[in-house]
Design a protein around this motif. Structure first.
Motif, PDB file in Angstrom:
ATOM      1  N   SER A  70       0.786 -21.993 -62.413  1.00 21.57           N
ATOM      2  CA  SER A  70      -0.207 -22.045 -61.329  1.00 21.57           C
ATOM      3  C   SER A  70       0.376 -22.834 -60.163  1.00 21.57           C
ATOM      4  O   SER A  70      -0.028 -23.967 -59.909  1.00 21.57           O
ATOM      5  N   PRO A  71       1.358 -22.257 -59.453  1.00 24.72           N
ATOM      6  CA  PRO A  71       2.062 -22.989 -58.393  1.00 24.72           C
ATOM      7  C   PRO A  71       1.165 -23.476 -57.273  1.00 24.72           C
ATOM      8  O   PRO A  71       1.472 -24.484 -56.640  1.00 24.72           O
ATOM      9  N   ASN A  72       0.042 -22.800 -57.022  1.00 27.17           N
ATOM     10  CA  ASN A  72      -0.836 -23.249 -55.948  1.00 27.17           C
ATOM     11  C   ASN A  72      -1.490 -24.592 -56.261  1.00 27.17           C
ATOM     12  O   ASN A  72      -1.981 -25.270 -55.358  1.00 27.17           O
ATOM     13  N   GLN A  73      -1.515 -24.968 -57.532  1.00 24.04           N
ATOM     14  CA  GLN A  73      -2.096 -26.257 -57.900  1.00 24.04           C
ATOM     15  C   GLN A  73      -1.130 -27.408 -57.666  1.00 24.04           C
ATOM     16  O   GLN A  73      -1.546 -28.564 -57.582  1.00 24.04           O
ATOM     17  N   VAL A  74       0.166 -27.101 -57.600  1.00 28.69           N
ATOM     18  CA  VAL A  74       1.169 -28.154 -57.487  1.00 28.69           C
ATOM     19  C   VAL A  74       0.964 -29.009 -56.232  1.00 28.69           C
ATOM     20  O   VAL A  74       0.945 -30.243 -56.316  1.00 28.69           O
ATOM     21  N   PRO A  75       0.805 -28.412 -55.043  1.00 27.72           N
ATOM     22  CA  PRO A  75       0.601 -29.250 -53.864  1.00 27.72           C
ATOM     23  C   PRO A  75      -0.617 -30.158 -53.977  1.00 27.72           C
ATOM     24  O   PRO A  75      -0.576 -31.306 -53.499  1.00 27.72           O
ATOM     25  N   SER A  76      -1.692 -29.701 -54.606  1.00 29.57           N
ATOM     26  CA  SER A  76      -2.885 -30.549 -54.713  1.00 29.57           C
ATOM     27  C   SER A  76      -2.615 -31.769 -55.590  1.00 29.57           C
ATOM     28  O   SER A  76      -3.143 -32.856 -55.329  1.00 29.57           O
ATOM     29  N   ILE A  77      -1.777 -31.611 -56.625  1.00 27.97           N
ATOM     30  CA  ILE A  77      -1.429 -32.742 -57.484  1.00 27.97           C
ATOM     31  C   ILE A  77      -0.548 -33.729 -56.712  1.00 27.97           C
ATOM     32  O   ILE A  77      -0.754 -34.951 -56.767  1.00 27.97           O
ATOM     33  N   VAL A  78       0.429 -33.202 -55.990  1.00 32.43           N
ATOM     34  CA  VAL A  78       1.291 -34.061 -55.177  1.00 32.43           C
ATOM     35  C   VAL A  78       0.467 -34.784 -54.121  1.00 32.43           C
ATOM     36  O   VAL A  78       0.606 -35.995 -53.908  1.00 32.43           O
ATOM     37  N   ASN A  79      -0.418 -34.041 -53.447  1.00 28.64           N
ATOM     38  CA  ASN A  79      -1.234 -34.629 -52.387  1.00 28.64           C
ATOM     39  C   ASN A  79      -2.161 -35.709 -52.924  1.00 28.64           C
ATOM     40  O   ASN A  79      -2.386 -36.733 -52.267  1.00 28.64           O
ATOM     41  N   LEU A 130       5.104 -21.985 -50.057  1.00 27.77           N
ATOM     42  CA  LEU A 130       3.927 -22.619 -49.457  1.00 27.77           C
ATOM     43  C   LEU A 130       4.383 -23.602 -48.390  1.00 27.77           C
ATOM     44  O   LEU A 130       5.281 -24.423 -48.622  1.00 27.77           O
ATOM     45  N   LEU A 131       3.765 -23.539 -47.224  1.00 29.14           N
ATOM     46  CA  LEU A 131       4.056 -24.454 -46.123  1.00 29.14           C
ATOM     47  C   LEU A 131       3.004 -25.553 -46.108  1.00 29.14           C
ATOM     48  O   LEU A 131       1.805 -25.274 -46.194  1.00 29.14           O
ATOM     49  N   LEU A 132       3.463 -26.806 -45.986  1.00 33.09           N
ATOM     50  CA  LEU A 132       2.578 -27.955 -46.156  1.00 33.09           C
ATOM     51  C   LEU A 132       2.651 -28.875 -44.939  1.00 33.09           C
ATOM     52  O   LEU A 132       3.741 -29.289 -44.522  1.00 33.09           O
ATOM     53  N   ASP A 133       1.497 -29.215 -44.407  1.00 34.14           N
ATOM     54  CA  ASP A 133       1.418 -30.143 -43.276  1.00 34.14           C
ATOM     55  C   ASP A 133       1.293 -31.562 -43.828  1.00 34.14           C
ATOM     56  O   ASP A 133       0.196 -32.053 -44.087  1.00 34.14           O
ATOM     57  N   VAL A 134       2.435 -32.219 -43.987  1.00 33.88           N
ATOM     58  CA  VAL A 134       2.430 -33.533 -44.639  1.00 33.88           C
ATOM     59  C   VAL A 134       1.792 -34.608 -43.771  1.00 33.88           C
ATOM     60  O   VAL A 134       1.400 -35.665 -44.271  1.00 33.88           O
ATOM     61  N   PHE A 135       1.665 -34.379 -42.482  1.00 31.56           N
ATOM     62  CA  PHE A 135       0.992 -35.345 -41.601  1.00 31.56           C
ATOM     63  C   PHE A 135      -0.516 -35.297 -41.789  1.00 31.56           C
ATOM     64  O   PHE A 135      -1.206 -36.272 -41.534  1.00 31.56           O
ATOM     65  N   ASN A 136      -1.006 -34.154 -42.238  1.00 28.88           N
ATOM     66  CA  ASN A 136      -2.450 -33.967 -42.433  1.00 28.88           C
ATOM     67  C   ASN A 136      -2.752 -33.721 -43.911  1.00 28.88           C
ATOM     68  O   ASN A 136      -3.242 -32.660 -44.298  1.00 28.88           O
ATOM     69  N   HIS A 137      -2.405 -34.715 -44.724  1.00 33.62           N
ATOM     70  CA  HIS A 137      -2.762 -34.751 -46.155  1.00 33.62           C
ATOM     71  C   HIS A 137      -2.208 -33.569 -46.946  1.00 33.62           C
ATOM     72  O   HIS A 137      -2.766 -33.192 -47.966  1.00 33.62           O
ATOM     73  N   GLY A 138      -1.104 -32.968 -46.471  1.00 32.32           N
ATOM     74  CA  GLY A 138      -0.443 -31.915 -47.230  1.00 32.32           C
ATOM     75  C   GLY A 138      -1.188 -30.598 -47.266  1.00 32.32           C
ATOM     76  O   GLY A 138      -0.983 -29.801 -48.191  1.00 32.32           O
TER      77      GLY A 138
END
Length: 208
Positions: free
Chosen positions: A14-23, A101-109
């Motif tokens: 479930s790769p879409n869940q990975v950013p939420s865990i990191v964030n 997936l592109l992530l805006d790390v300045f705005n909480h990922g």
């Protein structure tokens, strides 16, 4: 650790869940955030200050984000959008750009689409600013350092600290000695600082 959290939550499929865990780890547990109130403060560009204050701007937050993710085995790299550096996550076992997936790390990922990226660029440079596909390519470590040094130079110039700005240009030219724009800028700064012979040397190099 992040690696343990990813393993415990079984995110392999479930790769879409990975950013939420990191964030959740970076922004909620550790408290990192974008410094909106003092965006151009040079402290935002010194990693020791960013780690202490838990505040930074896109380039420094992207460095921290990618380093933490890569140590946990995630393929996350910085992407050099003009004016707003972001990150790119490539899920395990995929190589297709459309699956990244592109992530805006300045705005909480937050996850971005290509259209969102275009909007970010045009919000900074104007509605007619062109957008090219290569804006979404990942950066090398040297390119990230160059971006950081450029922002630091701009920050010192905004403060009127021309001596420090000139020293930052020296650092940039030690990495990219062929950068004519930086040679020109250093020449102009040296002239204002009274270093006439050195200024002349730089400006002659730029003209030639």
């Amino acid at each position: 650790t992040l690696e343990k959290q990813l393993r415990d939550k079984g995110t392999a499929h479930s790769p879409n869940q990975v950013p939420s865990i990191v964030n959740n780890l970076l922004y909620r547990e550790l408290g990192f955030r974008g410094n909106d109130s003092a965006y151009y403060d040079p402290r935002n560009l010194y990693l020791n200050n960013v780690l202490d204050d838990r505040m930074g701007i896109p380039v420094t937050l992207a460095i921290i984000y990618t380093e933490i993710c890569q140590r946990a085995g995630l393929d996350v790299r910085p992407v050099g959008l003009p004016g707003h550096l972001i990150c790119r996550y490539q899920p395990d076992g995929t190589s297709n750009d459309h699956e990244a997936l592109l992530l805006d790390v300045f705005n909480h990922g937050r996850i971005l689409t290509a259209s969102d990226c275009q909007t970010l660029v045009r919000n900074i440079f104007g509605s007619e600013a062109p957008f090219h596909n290569h804006f979404l390519t990942t950066m090398t470590p040297r390119q990230v350092i160059q971006r950081l040094l450029h922002n630091l130079k701009v920050g010192y110039l905004r403060l009127g600290d021309e001596e420090r700005a000139a020293r930052i240009i020296d650092l940039t030219l030690s990495l990219f000695p062929w950068d004519l724009d930086e040679i020109r800028d250093r020449g102009m700064l040296r002239d204002r600082l009274g270093e006439v012979s050195l200024a002349l040397e730089d400006l002659e190099s730029y003209v030639s």
